[in-house]
Design an enzyme around this catalytic site. Structure first.
Site, PDB file in Angstrom:
ATOM      1  CD  GLU A 278      -3.090  -0.890   2.213  1.00  0.00           C
ATOM      2  OE1 GLU A 278      -2.921  -0.085   3.152  1.00  0.00           O
ATOM      3  OE2 GLU A 278      -4.127  -1.578   2.086  1.00  0.00           O
TER       4      GLU A 278
ATOM      5  CD  GLU B 103      -4.731  -5.461   3.203  1.00  0.00           C
ATOM      6  OE1 GLU B 103      -3.524  -5.719   3.052  1.00  0.00           O
ATOM      7  OE2 GLU B 103      -5.159  -4.541   3.920  1.00  0.00           O
TER       8      GLU B 103
HETATM    9  C1  IDC Z   1      -3.502  -3.887  10.231  1.00  0.00           C
HETATM   10  C2  IDC Z   1      -3.743  -5.064  11.138  1.00  0.00           C
HETATM   11  C3  IDC Z   1      -3.472  -4.674  12.573  1.00  0.00           C
HETATM   12  C4  IDC Z   1      -2.065  -4.093  12.662  1.00  0.00           C
HETATM   13  C5  IDC Z   1      -1.926  -2.936  11.685  1.00  0.00           C
HETATM   14  C6  IDC Z   1      -0.538  -2.328  11.683  1.00  0.00           C
HETATM   15  O1  IDC Z   1      -5.063  -5.524  10.958  1.00  0.00           O
HETATM   16  O2  IDC Z   1      -3.577  -5.799  13.422  1.00  0.00           O
HETATM   17  O3  IDC Z   1      -1.839  -3.636  13.961  1.00  0.00           O
HETATM   18  O4  IDC Z   1      -2.205  -3.408  10.381  1.00  0.00           O
HETATM   19  O5  IDC Z   1       0.361  -3.097  11.015  1.00  0.00           O
HETATM   20  C7  IDC Z   1      -4.320  -2.158   5.541  1.00  0.00           C
HETATM   21  C8  IDC Z   1      -2.978  -2.778   5.617  1.00  0.00           C
HETATM   22  C9  IDC Z   1      -2.932  -3.801   6.724  1.00  0.00           C
HETATM   23  C10 IDC Z   1      -3.758  -3.377   7.924  1.00  0.00           C
HETATM   24  C11 IDC Z   1      -5.213  -3.307   7.490  1.00  0.00           C
HETATM   25  C12 IDC Z   1      -6.188  -2.978   8.635  1.00  0.00           C
HETATM   26  O6  IDC Z   1      -2.549  -3.345   4.393  1.00  0.00           O
HETATM   27  O7  IDC Z   1      -1.576  -3.991   7.083  1.00  0.00           O
HETATM   28  O8  IDC Z   1      -3.626  -4.351   8.914  1.00  0.00           O
HETATM   29  N1  IDC Z   1      -5.319  -2.347   6.415  1.00  0.00           N
HETATM   30  O9  IDC Z   1      -5.894  -1.731   9.188  1.00  0.00           O
HETATM   31  N2  IDC Z   1      -4.731  -1.301   4.635  1.00  0.00           N
HETATM   32  C13 IDC Z   1      -5.969  -0.899   4.935  1.00  0.00           C
HETATM   33  C14 IDC Z   1      -6.382  -1.556   6.080  1.00  0.00           C
END
Ligand code: IDC
Length: 499
Positions: A325, A417
């Site tokens: 991302e 994702e």
């Molecule tokens: C989130 C995880 C969470 C973690 C956070 C930080 O769900 O447990 O603490 O990352 O690393 C994304 C990202 C993905 C995120 C997810 C939800 O690719 O890494 O995971 N998210 O926030 N993009 C949009 C949402």
């Protein structure tokens, strides 16, 4: 390579053979075993951290066919314990451990092998066991983690990694055998049916050049939830969920790849193999997130993708996602990054699909006020490329759906994702929005991976917190609302075209 003290990886291979000789000795042996050759090779690999470890064990039978086996070994440190095992029934008494075969993996032909493992705990130290037995026969020998024949192995016996001598010797092996990528489907798994994928027009196409949609799940960060990806959980994903795809999310920061490149590369490769064994595609996600400029990780990306593309070049189940991302960075910077990483992959694996993340957390620019025109007008200069779009159903609705549909008419899109919840990864499932999204993806044949196949304590996780400490993953009793919803969506029939 950076090494940090609390995480390390070890490997050793123990081999040995023992042959029960005939003539004068047979009278001392049980008649059923009188002439049986016995022998075994064991590899024992651990990933260890403060107080805990995962052990992956492969057992190879170098003797005659066996039906049912018991592996025995002793922990060198009395504080070491088996906590939760898979693919065998474990018991521990003092330091002595036995692992007994299950109904489906007890038969091992000559040269056959099987993989088992467990999560363990340790207190003062965590050395590897050095001696193993299989049905009472010692597997003793070299500790060199290579395929070279150990010096103690008699040269006249088959080398451990090749076919048993009763099969065709290498010089007579028929050279006309069709390579797996062009063979007609011989099985019913997604990879057996679809083979090597390629981009055709704006679609993802299978080996018959017909558009297909892959539906599957994303791991959570391998640095936190690696214990969720074991044989039982991946069996459930392939068989109970009927998933086509496993996205392997390897964070680069946040205690991820940058802290232990060799260790994380190995975890990714292990999961590629586990997906392959179950006929699922593996999407290797170089999970950049913070910082948002992928250029920050360019050197790491080149090193990582050189390694995984070389190692997995001959597989037809691998797709590469070069950046998760990107955010706070222009499309031209992302494009330039992709055009530097893609040649590294192509040098090893020329026919694999590469997915490129888009601006503003892979929203095609939307979340930073842009839109897909910037990509349509300036696509990545490489073939066989797709673009990532991410959404979280409770946060991103009609305007995001409309933009993805517009883009998908011009660009090959892959939802690498998405969540059923808000973009925080937490909150309740938004069923109406999730239905609208997935109905659209199904209609447009856009492939997807749902965040996450894990037991993280957050709404986006498919499993209830604590599930990965147990050994039940199939069925709905272990699922959250999001997991139940996703399993229902994913396990409907695929109907992949076969001509
Ligand atoms: C989130 C995880 C969470 C973690 C956070 C930080 O769900 O447990 O603490 O990352 O690393 C994304 C990202 C993905 C995120 C997810 C939800 O690719 O890494 O995971 N998210 O926030 N993009 C949009 C949402």
């Amino acid at each position: 390579m950076m090494t940090i003290p609390h995480r390390f990886r070890r490997q050793l291979i123990i081999t040995g053979t023992a042959v029960a000789l005939a003539a004068g000795t047979t009278a001392l042996l049980p008649t059923t075993n009188a002439m049986a050759a016995t022998g075994c090779a064991v590899t024992y690999t651990t990933n260890s951290w403060a107080g805990g470890f995962t052990a992956n064990i492969t057992i190879k039978n170098l003797g005659d066919q066996i039906n049912g086996w018991t592996l025995g070994f002793s922990f060198p440190d009395s504080g070491q314990r088996v906590v939760q095992g898979w693919s065998a029934t474990y018991s521990q008494s003092g330091s002595a451990v036995t692992a007994q075969s299950l109904s489906y993996n007890g038969s091992l032909p000559t040269g056959g092998s099987t993989a088992i493992g467990f999560n363990g705990s340790w207190t003062s130290s965590n050395p590897d066991p050095t001696a193993f037995t299989l049905n009472g026969t010692a597997c003793t020998g070299s500790t060199t983690p290579t395929t070279a024949a150990p010096t103690t192995a008699p040269p006249t016996t088959a080398p451990p990694t090749t076919a048993p001598p009763t099969t065709a010797p290498p010089t007579t092996a028929p050279p006309t055998t069709a390579p797996p990528t062009t063979a007609p489907p011989t099985g019913t798994t997604p990879v057996a049916i679809n083979g090597q994928l390629r981009v055709c027009g704006v679609n993802l196409c299978n080996q018959y050049d017909r558009p297909i949609q892959l539906r599957g799940m994303s791991t959570h960060g391998l640095q936190w939830f690696y214990n969720c990806y074991n044989d039982a959980s991946l069996d459930a994903l392939a068989n109970d969920w009927q998933a086509d795809l496993l996205r392997i999310s390897m964070y680069v920061q946040e205690d991820g790849y940058e802290t232990d490149p060799a260790g994380f590369t190995s975890r990714v490769n292990t999961l590629v193999d586990k997906a392959e064994q179950r006929g699922m595609y593996a999407l290797i996600d170089f999970h950049t997130l913070t910082p948002g400029d992928p250029t920050y990780n360019l050197d790491r990306a080149k090193t990582f993708f050189a390694a995984v593309s070389a190692r997995n070049a001959n597989k037809n189940n691998v797709i590469y996602e070069v950046t998760n991302e990107p955010n706070g960075v222009s499309w031209s910077t992302i494009k330039s990054y992709a055009e530097q990483v893609i040649p590294v992959i192509r040098a090893n694996d020329p026919d694999a699909i590469v997915v490129v993340g888009t601006r503003a957390w892979s929203s095609l620019g939307l979340s930073e006020g842009g839109n897909s025109t910037e990509v349509i007008n300036n696509p990545v200069n490489a073939s066989n490329v797709m673009y990532a779009f991410h959404f979280y159903a409770a946060s991103h609705k009609d305007s995001y759906r409309a933009e993805l549909e517009r883009a998908a008419a011009r660009l090959p899109m892959f939802v690498t994702e998405f969540g059923t919840v808000t973009y925080t990864g937490d909150g309740a499932v938004d069923t109406a929005s999730s239905n609208a999204w997935l109905d659209m993806l199904d209609r447009l044949k856009i492939s997807y991976a749902n965040w996450t196949y894990s037991d993280a304590d957050e709404g986006s996780a498919a499993f209830r917190s604590g599930t990965c400490y147990g050994n039940v993953y199939a069925g709905t009793s272990v699922l959250t609302a999001s997991g139940t919803y996703m399993r229902d969506r994913i396990r409907t029939p695929d109907n992949f075209p076969t001509s």
